[in-house]
Write an enzyme that holds these catalytic residues in place. Structure first.
Site, mmCIF file in Angstrom:
data_model
loop_
_atom_site.group_PDB
_atom_site.id
_atom_site.type_symbol
_atom_site.label_atom_id
_atom_site.label_comp_id
_atom_site.label_asym_id
_atom_site.label_seq_id
_atom_site.Cartn_x
_atom_site.Cartn_y
_atom_site.Cartn_z
ATOM 1 N N ASP A 90 10.506 -46.287 2.731
ATOM 2 C CA ASP A 90 10.041 -44.942 3.112
ATOM 3 C C ASP A 90 9.000 -45.028 4.224
ATOM 4 O OD1 ASP A 90 11.657 -43.637 1.315
ATOM 5 O OD2 ASP A 90 10.086 -43.279 -0.180
ATOM 6 N N GLU A 108 17.269 -46.895 5.090
ATOM 7 C CA GLU A 108 18.154 -48.020 4.803
ATOM 8 C C GLU A 108 17.888 -49.184 5.757
ATOM 9 O OE1 GLU A 108 19.992 -48.112 2.156
ATOM 10 O OE2 GLU A 108 19.463 -46.045 1.648
ATOM 11 N N HIS A 140 15.017 -51.256 4.575
ATOM 12 C CA HIS A 140 15.340 -52.282 3.581
ATOM 13 C C HIS A 140 15.766 -53.576 4.261
ATOM 14 C CE1 HIS A 140 14.834 -50.058 -0.081
ATOM 15 N NE2 HIS A 140 15.684 -49.111 0.263
#
Length: 411
Positions: A358, A277, A280
């Protein structure tokens, strides 16, 4: 185009869109493998994999039933002028055009939701219950509905009135001001969703001090990502499925972890999910998503401005004269092919962003716990390990499990 030609075009688009969905669903069902793919051996126990196959099959058959009901209802309403009928019934009671439009959309929303309650109930209390996911009570189901209605009336009413006023008062150039209004609304929602709206449905509590919080803070400091707002949400009161998400910008940013994620995963796996997260955020995916959403809306509103005052559109839906609310409905249906295309492109970008997040987590923390977390999440949610490639391209915002594992292997 004349009203009858527009109606034929709308019906054709609705049927074509439904047919495309059914073709993709059929390909996806046929692509399902009875045996666990070789590269994913060991993820599922044989009995659990059989359970996942049964779950996906049940979802597919139920989706076909609900989709068939939806298109039959839509076609009957279109062919018999149902939208125009509702508009005519409101005429004697509501003279103000904006209030009439609000009443029109309000009635459609309530009727549509009531019609869909049996489907929603069956999906939750039969399918999800059967496969061990549902934790929701009937009382909570009803309360969620009532709260949803209240928010729709208050928030939707205010935003809807403002948008309709802009359309009615500013003419063809309304799209510029409508874009500004909706963009501001999106920004406010992104900033305050977890503070103002999410607590209406779920309980959020700060993550308690302990090993997990220490590990998270240690990781966050290592990547220069100050985290003061880490919350745990009681997702377990509705489902056993786990998730984590990021919301807000700047000092308003928050990380929200589902309690089911914490309960079913190791500390390292949870930190790896959080690192994903953070990826991102670091890769500017959230800001890029907001910008692209604004661009999408700009295109949508501009095209809408070319059609919104076309009386033939209202006539095509059974209206007797120009009605802005009828044209909104007609536009939404005519715009479906463009929505399909933009959705396809946005999913493509989203899958690229997932690969990048990832990779960020794998390089700044570790690939191993992220891999094990993804596998565990897949098993716990009985996800489809072998979706058809075209179904993935059309519907998946995330790469498949196999694609993500292969990408991290290359790292």
């Amino acid at each position: 185009m004349q009203a009858d030609q527009l109606l034929y075009l709308i019906v054709g688009i609705v049927v074509l869109d439904f047919s495309l969905d059914q073709i993709l669903d059929f390909l996806n069902r046929k692509h399902s493998s009875a045996a666990i793919p070789e590269k994913l051996q060991g993820i599922y126990e044989p009995d659990e994999y059989a359970k996942s196959q049964a779950y996906q099959k049940k979802l597919g058959s139920f989706g076909l039933l609900s989709s068939a009901f939806s298109i039959i209802t839509t076609l009957l309403i279109l062919v018999f002028g149902g939208f125009g009928f509702l508009d005519a019934q409101l005429g004697p009671y509501v003279s103000d055009p904006i209030l009439k439009s609000l009443a029109f959309f309000g009635i459609l929303f309530i009727l549509s939701d009531i019609i869909n309650i049996p489907f929603s109930y069956y999906a939750t209390f039969v399918i999800e219950e059967k496969f061990g996911f549902n934790k929701m009570t009937v009382k909570l189901f009803v309360m969620d509905k009532l709260k949803g209605y209240l928010i729709a009336i208050l928030l939707g009413g205010v935003l809807g009135y403002a948008l309709l006023w802009i359309v009615n008062e500013l003419g063809a150039n309304f799209w510029i001001y409508a874009l500004a209004l909706v963009s501001a609304f999106m920004l406010v929602m992104n900033l305050f969703y977890t503070s103002l709206f999410l607590p209406l449905f779920n309980k959020l509590v700060p993550l308690e001090d302990g090993e997990l919080k220490s590990k998270i803070n240690e990781y966050a400091e290592g990547v220069s990502f100050p985290l003061d707002n880490i919350f745990v949400i009681d997702g377990s009161k509705r489902s056993t499925k786990a998730n984590a998400f990021f919301s807000g910008l700047g000092k308003k940013k928050k990380i929200v972890l589902y309690d089911t994620l914490i309960e079913n995963h190791t500390t390292e796996e949870v930190v790896a999910v959080l690192a994903h997260e953070v990826g991102h955020f670091k890769k500017k995916h959230i800001v890029l998503g907001l910008v692209l959403s604004v661009v999408q809306m700009a295109i949508t509103f501009y095209v809408l401005s070319l059609l919104i005052f076309n009386e033939e559109l209202s006539m095509a839906l059974g209206g007797g004269e120009l009605a802005i609310h009828l044209n909104f409905i007609a536009f939404g249906l005519l715009y479906t092919p463009i929505s399909r295309l933009t959705g396809f492109l946005m999913n493509m970008l989203s899958r690229k962003n997932e690969y990048e997040a990832d990779a960020y987590a794998a390089t700044t923390y570790s690939a191993k716990p992220l891999v094990s977390a993804l596998k565990r999440l897949s098993v716990k949610s009985l996800s489809n390990l072998t979706p058809h490639p075209w179904y993935v391209r059309a519907h998946y915002s995330h790469p498949t499990l196999l694609q993500r594992l292969e990408a991290m292997e290359k790292l």
